[in-house]
Each structure stands twice: as structure tokens, then as C-alpha cells.
Design a protein around this motif. Structure first.
Motif, PDB file in Angstrom:
ATOM      1  N   GLY A 341       0.794  -1.227   0.000  1.00  0.00           N
ATOM      2  CA  GLY A 341       0.000   0.000   0.000  1.00  0.00           C
ATOM      3  C   GLY A 341       0.822   1.271   0.000  1.00  0.00           C
ATOM      4  O   GLY A 341       0.308   2.351   0.299  1.00  0.00           O
ATOM      5  N   LYS A 342       2.100   1.170  -0.346  1.00  0.00           N
ATOM      6  CA  LYS A 342       2.985   2.331  -0.370  1.00  0.00           C
ATOM      7  C   LYS A 342       3.283   2.747  -1.811  1.00  0.00           C
ATOM      8  O   LYS A 342       2.966   2.022  -2.755  1.00  0.00           O
ATOM      9  N   SER A 343       3.894   3.887  -1.972  1.00  0.00           N
ATOM     10  CA  SER A 343       4.352   4.324  -3.285  1.00  0.00           C
ATOM     11  C   SER A 343       5.760   3.787  -3.522  1.00  0.00           C
ATOM     12  O   SER A 343       6.550   3.656  -2.589  1.00  0.00           O
ATOM     13  N   PRO A 344       6.103   3.467  -4.776  1.00  0.00           N
ATOM     14  CA  PRO A 344       7.457   2.966  -5.060  1.00  0.00           C
ATOM     15  C   PRO A 344       8.507   4.049  -4.843  1.00  0.00           C
ATOM     16  O   PRO A 344       8.284   5.225  -5.181  1.00  0.00           O
ATOM     17  N   THR A 345       9.633   3.666  -4.270  1.00  0.00           N
ATOM     18  CA  THR A 345      10.693   4.635  -3.964  1.00  0.00           C
ATOM     19  C   THR A 345      12.051   4.250  -4.542  1.00  0.00           C
ATOM     20  O   THR A 345      12.957   5.078  -4.594  1.00  0.00           O
ATOM     21  N   HIS A 346      12.217   3.009  -4.980  1.00  0.00           N
ATOM     22  CA  HIS A 346      13.542   2.537  -5.388  1.00  0.00           C
ATOM     23  C   HIS A 346      13.832   2.876  -6.853  1.00  0.00           C
ATOM     24  O   HIS A 346      12.945   2.781  -7.707  1.00  0.00           O
ATOM     25  N   LYS A 347      15.073   3.248  -7.101  1.00  0.00           N
ATOM     26  CA  LYS A 347      15.508   3.597  -8.447  1.00  0.00           C
ATOM     27  C   LYS A 347      16.750   2.791  -8.804  1.00  0.00           C
ATOM     28  O   LYS A 347      17.601   2.526  -7.955  1.00  0.00           O
ATOM     29  N   ALA A 348      16.839   2.418 -10.083  1.00  0.00           N
ATOM     30  CA  ALA A 348      18.043   1.735 -10.563  1.00  0.00           C
ATOM     31  C   ALA A 348      19.199   2.724 -10.602  1.00  0.00           C
ATOM     32  O   ALA A 348      19.009   3.922 -10.841  1.00  0.00           O
ATOM     33  N   THR A 349      20.407   2.216 -10.365  1.00  0.00           N
ATOM     34  CA  THR A 349      21.576   3.093 -10.359  1.00  0.00           C
ATOM     35  C   THR A 349      22.037   3.439 -11.771  1.00  0.00           C
ATOM     36  O   THR A 349      22.661   4.465 -11.995  1.00  0.00           O
ATOM     37  N   TRP A 350      21.781   2.545 -12.733  1.00  0.00           N
ATOM     38  CA  TRP A 350      22.173   2.744 -14.126  1.00  0.00           C
ATOM     39  C   TRP A 350      23.670   3.027 -14.271  1.00  0.00           C
ATOM     40  O   TRP A 350      24.090   3.888 -15.034  1.00  0.00           O
ATOM     41  N   ASN A 351      24.451   2.279 -13.518  1.00  0.00           N
ATOM     42  CA  ASN A 351      25.903   2.327 -13.683  1.00  0.00           C
ATOM     43  C   ASN A 351      26.334   1.240 -14.655  1.00  0.00           C
ATOM     44  O   ASN A 351      25.615   0.274 -14.891  1.00  0.00           O
ATOM     45  N   THR A 352      27.535   1.376 -15.194  1.00  0.00           N
ATOM     46  CA  THR A 352      28.065   0.392 -16.138  1.00  0.00           C
ATOM     47  C   THR A 352      29.387  -0.163 -15.642  1.00  0.00           C
ATOM     48  O   THR A 352      30.298   0.595 -15.308  1.00  0.00           O
ATOM     49  N   VAL A 353      29.459  -1.477 -15.577  1.00  0.00           N
ATOM     50  CA  VAL A 353      30.723  -2.179 -15.377  1.00  0.00           C
ATOM     51  C   VAL A 353      30.799  -3.240 -16.464  1.00  0.00           C
ATOM     52  O   VAL A 353      29.923  -4.090 -16.571  1.00  0.00           O
ATOM     53  N   CYS A 354      31.822  -3.173 -17.290  1.00  0.00           N
ATOM     54  CA  CYS A 354      31.955  -4.111 -18.407  1.00  0.00           C
ATOM     55  C   CYS A 354      33.302  -4.815 -18.329  1.00  0.00           C
ATOM     56  O   CYS A 354      34.347  -4.154 -18.302  1.00  0.00           O
ATOM     57  N   LEU A 355      33.256  -6.145 -18.263  1.00  0.00           N
ATOM     58  CA  LEU A 355      34.461  -6.961 -18.381  1.00  0.00           C
ATOM     59  C   LEU A 355      34.515  -7.480 -19.807  1.00  0.00           C
ATOM     60  O   LEU A 355      33.745  -8.351 -20.191  1.00  0.00           O
ATOM     61  N   ALA A 356      35.403  -6.933 -20.604  1.00  0.00           N
ATOM     62  CA  ALA A 356      35.516  -7.314 -22.018  1.00  0.00           C
ATOM     63  C   ALA A 356      36.684  -8.269 -22.187  1.00  0.00           C
ATOM     64  O   ALA A 356      37.844  -7.897 -21.947  1.00  0.00           O
ATOM     65  N   ASP A 357      36.390  -9.500 -22.585  1.00  0.00           N
ATOM     66  CA  ASP A 357      37.427 -10.514 -22.746  1.00  0.00           C
ATOM     67  C   ASP A 357      38.070 -10.404 -24.120  1.00  0.00           C
ATOM     68  O   ASP A 357      37.377 -10.313 -25.135  1.00  0.00           O
ATOM     69  N   PHE A 358      39.403 -10.412 -24.153  1.00  0.00           N
ATOM     70  CA  PHE A 358      40.131 -10.353 -25.409  1.00  0.00           C
ATOM     71  C   PHE A 358      40.823 -11.674 -25.724  1.00  0.00           C
ATOM     72  O   PHE A 358      41.766 -11.725 -26.503  1.00  0.00           O
ATOM     73  N   GLY A 359      40.388 -12.738 -25.106  1.00  0.00           N
ATOM     74  CA  GLY A 359      40.925 -14.049 -25.408  1.00  0.00           C
ATOM     75  C   GLY A 359      42.017 -14.483 -24.453  1.00  0.00           C
ATOM     76  O   GLY A 359      41.895 -15.490 -23.772  1.00  0.00           O
ATOM     77  N   ASP A 360      43.103 -13.710 -24.394  1.00  0.00           N
ATOM     78  CA  ASP A 360      44.175 -14.004 -23.459  1.00  0.00           C
ATOM     79  C   ASP A 360      44.458 -12.822 -22.542  1.00  0.00           C
ATOM     80  O   ASP A 360      45.342 -12.863 -21.696  1.00  0.00           O
ATOM     81  N   THR A 361      43.716 -11.761 -22.733  1.00  0.00           N
ATOM     82  CA  THR A 361      43.794 -10.572 -21.882  1.00  0.00           C
ATOM     83  C   THR A 361      42.396  -9.952 -21.883  1.00  0.00           C
ATOM     84  O   THR A 361      41.423 -10.638 -22.180  1.00  0.00           O
ATOM     85  N   GLY A 362      42.270  -8.686 -21.542  1.00  0.00           N
ATOM     86  CA  GLY A 362      40.948  -8.084 -21.554  1.00  0.00           C
ATOM     87  C   GLY A 362      40.993  -6.643 -21.085  1.00  0.00           C
ATOM     88  O   GLY A 362      42.055  -6.107 -20.742  1.00  0.00           O
TER      89      GLY A 362
END
Length: 433
Positions: A341-362
Motif C-alpha cells: 500500500g505504499k508508493s514505489p521509492t527505489h531507483k536503478a543506479t544505471w551504472n556500467t561495469v563491463c568486463l571485455a574478454d580479449f581471449g588471453d587478456t581483456g
């Protein structure tokens, strides 16, 4: 008593089910509708496409996994969502009613928007789905026996560029291990205005770092590129200047090609007035809730996010795993608040963390928040990124198998690479009021 239905069982849908079940009341019911009987870990698809992983390594049976947590699974495609009636029409014509709906379908792959694109009747491979990655692996097996030019990248309107960079580097690594890299000219084709734009306007010096990585691996590139058509063994690409004017026509020969398509909304929601934008992506407010149908939420790649900036050739904005996780957590809490019975208060942070693999490094990219201006814009590279992505794959698969509702980006990645400290420092560096 409330019935919460989650449409989709991918990187957004499965975690959504687990978190929602953990927050729901004892009398509430959580149901997942999926057109596939198996969850698969999309970030590992590039490895499947060069036979570094088998399909079974990155899949989990949905119904048994959900059943352990008391979550119902309906393994059937959704034909149409009827938000005005609080119902979902399934492929067999039956209806599923809901009190709250979370749309987590992922995108429809718009191969049809470029002539000759894609593995189904086209001339290029895809790593967007594990089935496509398996098809790409079969093509790869033949290619390494008779190598030649490779064209890899993304077409106009694409939004998730990380996998294209990853796959270019992974192919390079695999070819070097086979000692046939010298027989394979490689060209990277992208609508990005520059290498390392990533649909994010760049992250730190992603431009310089990725350009250096491409030069080191002898991968040529064409930016501001519009792919006009693809024939068997030939790709037709128009290169543009920064004003969006055509400056050069390229005809690129290839023996193997993987090009990421643009995305749009799935048929079940496409064109529903008040629910989606013209591309079929679900429109949501800051609480992940649709403004027209306020018991409908959405998370993941299927939500509408405007481009970070205008580019000469259209580029979409990626929705990365960390962002999706924060959407899921916010949505679960907001639905519980509504049930109380409450109003929604939570928001997504919309941050980015990307682990990009390059095969033998990244390379690791961090943007807090994703859309500039940012408090943190950071990148690093090294073999540790490759190892971290392998570890993350194992951790996430275990989470899906065990049905853990614990968000893992903050726990595993953010702490592991020290980004929590970076966030704290960014906050400490803010001027005091």
C-alpha cells in the motif's frame, strides 16, 4: 494475495524471479513465462562461437531451478500482452492473468533491417543467442581449414558493442594459437563515430586503449559505417564523415563474418499504445514502471533508453549486466512497496561495469553513472580481466542453478576490482554544501 508474472527468463528475468520471490509475501505467487526451457549465459556466447565453451556449459534448465524456490514456470512463448486486461496471451491461445507484470523479454534481433544480415537466410554469423553461437562455431570449424578475410562488428542502430570487440579479439587469439593469423586480414566495421565509443560516448580513454589493441592485433577498422547490404562473401559499407555525409564506398570481401544487428521490441509487446516506443521498447519511469499501465514494470534490454548522444550514424545505448541487476533489485522492492500500500521509492543506479574478454587478456570499463557527466570514468586492461570474466561466469551460473537472490555485481565485481573504493572517493571529492 498477488500474482506476479515475469515475462522472460534471461539475464533479467531469472534474477528478477529469485529477487521477487525473496521479497514477496508468503501468500503471493511468482510465475515465469519463457519461450525456452533453458537459461543461457549470454556473455559466454563468443567463447561458444570458437569452441572454447560447449552450449551445455552455459545453460541451466529453467523449470527445475525455479521450482526449488517455489516459482512456477510456464515454458511457452507469449503471443501478446494485453495490459488493459492484466493478461498475457500464450502461443496456444490460453491466457495468464496477473496483478503485476515484469517484462524482461530481451530484444528482437532486427536482422531484416539489413539485406543479407544474419544466420537465418543471410550471410553473417551472430553471437546474440547461444543457438546462433553454435551455428557460428560450425562455420568457424570450416573457416580455420580454409582461412581468408574476416569482417566483424555491428550494423547501424546496434547498441551492444562490447561483444563485437570481444569477438574480434577472441578470433584473433584463436587464430594466433592455431598459427594461421597471418592468413586472415581482419576489418572491424561499426556505426560508432570512433573506436571505443561503445554507445556510451567513450569511457575514460577507451578510444586510445581500444585503438592500440586493434593496431597491436593488426585489425583495421571503419567507423561511421552504414552497412547497406551483404552478399555471399561480400559486404557493402558506406563510410560517413562527422557530419553524416557519405565519403567512401567499401566492398569488403570475407570468408567469415559476425555482425551484431540492431534491436527492437519483441512481437508480444510491439506497437501497444502507451506501453512501448516506436521501436517496441517498453517505456518506464524512474521506478521501472510504465506510466500508462502502472502495474507493469520492465527490466533489461527491452526497456527504452535514449541514445547517450547524437551520432552521424545511429548508435543505441547498451544495457549492461550491472545496470540490469540494479533495475531488477529496484523493481522487486517497488512491487513489494505497492503490495504494502505504499508508493514505489527505489531507483536503478544505471551504472556500467563491463568486463571485455580479449581471449588471453581483456579490458574493464566502469562508468558511474552510464550517461555522462560521470562521477567515475575508469578503465584498465590486463590478463586479470580475462580471468575475472571466467570467474564471473562460474559464479553467475552457480547463482542461477542455486536460485540465489543476492545481487552479485556489487559483491563480486565492484569489490574485486576496487570500484567500491572509487565510488567512495568520488563521493568524498564532491564539494561540501
Amino acid at each position: 494475495m498477488a500474482h506476479i508474472v515475469i515475462l522472460g527468463a534471461g539475464l533479467g528475468g531469472m534474477p528478477m524471479a529469485y529477487e521477487m520471490k525473496a521479497l514477496a509475501r508468503a501468500e503471493d505467487t511468482v510465475t515465469v513465462i519463457s519461450d525456452s526451457a533453458k537459461f543461457h549465459f549470454v556473455p559466454s556466447n563468443p567463447w561458444v562461437a570458437v569452441d572454447w565453451r560447449k552450449r551445455g556449459d552455459i545453460e541451466v534448465e529453467i523449470e527445475p531451478a525455479l521450482g526449488k524456490k517455489g516459482i512456477k514456470a510456464i515454458i511457452q512463448a507469449a503471443k501478446r500482452v494485453h495490459p488493459a486486461d492484466n493478461q498475457i496471451e500464450l502461443a496456444d491461445g490460453s491466457m495468464v492473468s496477473y496483478d503485476y507484470l515484469v517484462i524482461a523479454t530481451g530484444p528482437k534481433l532486427a536482422f531484416d533491417e539489413v539485406e543479407g544480415l544474419g544466420p537465418h537466410g543471410g550471410h553473417t554469423q551472430s553471437i546474440c543467442h547461444v543457438a546462433h553461437a553454435e551455428t557460428a562455431k560450425q562455420a568457424w570449424d570450416g573457416f580455420v581449414q580454409n582461412p581468408g578475410p574476416i569482417v566483424v562488428g555491428a550494423v547501424q542502430g546496434a547498441s551492444c558493442f562490447g561483444p563485437a570487440y570481444e569477438f574480434a579479439m577472441i578470433m584473433d587469439t584463436d587464430l594466433r594459437k592455431r598459427k594461421i593469423r597471418d592468413q586472415v586480414p581482419m576489418t572491424y566495421v561499426t556505426p560508432e563515430p570512433y573506436i571505443g565509443h561503445l554507445g556510451l560516448g567513450g569511457v575514460g580513454d577507451s578510444k586510445g586503449m581500444l585503438e592500440a589493441a586493434m593496431r597491436q592485433r593488426h585489425i583495421k577498422w571503419i567507423c561511421n559505417a552504414k552497412t547497406t547490404k551483404i552478399e555471399d562473401g561480400q559486404m557493402f559499407v558506406t563510410e560517413h564523415n562527422d557530419q553524416g555525409e557519405p565519403i567512401k564506398e567499401h566492398v569488403l570481401p570475407f570468408k567469415h563474418s559476425m555482425m551484431l544487428p540492431a534491436f527492437k521490441g519483441v512481437d508480444a509487446v510491439y506497437g501497444i499504445e502507451g506501453l512501448t516506443n516506436p521501436r517496441g521498447f517498453v517505456t518506464v519511469d524512474e521506478h521501472q514502471r510504465n506510466k500508462t499501465f502502472q502495474n507493469v514494470f520492465s527490466v533489461g534490454v527491452c526497456i527504452a533508453i535514449p541514445p547517450v548522444e547524437t551520432t552521424p550514424i545511429p548508435c543505441g545505448t547498451p544495457k549492461t549486466g550491472y545496470m540490469i541487476e540494479s533495475m531488477v533489485t529496484a523493481t522487486a522492492h517497488n512491487i513489494r512497496e505497492l503490495m504494502d500500500g505504499k508508493s514505489p521509492t527505489h531507483k536503478a543506479t544505471w551504472n556500467t561495469v563491463c568486463l571485455a574478454d580479449f581471449g588471453d587478456t581483456g579490458a574493464c570499463f566502469v562508468a558511474l553513472p552510464q550517461i555522462p557527466p560521470r562521477n567515475v570514468s575508469w578503465f584498465a586492461e590486463g590478463k586479470w580481466v580475462h580471468l575475472a570474466k571466467v570467474a564471473f561466469e562460474k559464479y553467475f551460473m552457480r547463482k542461477m542453478q542455486k536460485g540465489s537472490s543476492e545481487p552479485i555485481y556489487e559483491k563480486l565485481i565492484m569489490d574485486f576490482i576496487g570500484i567500491t573504493k572509487l565510488k567512495a572517493k568520488a563521493g568524498a571529492d564532491k564539494p561540501k554544501p
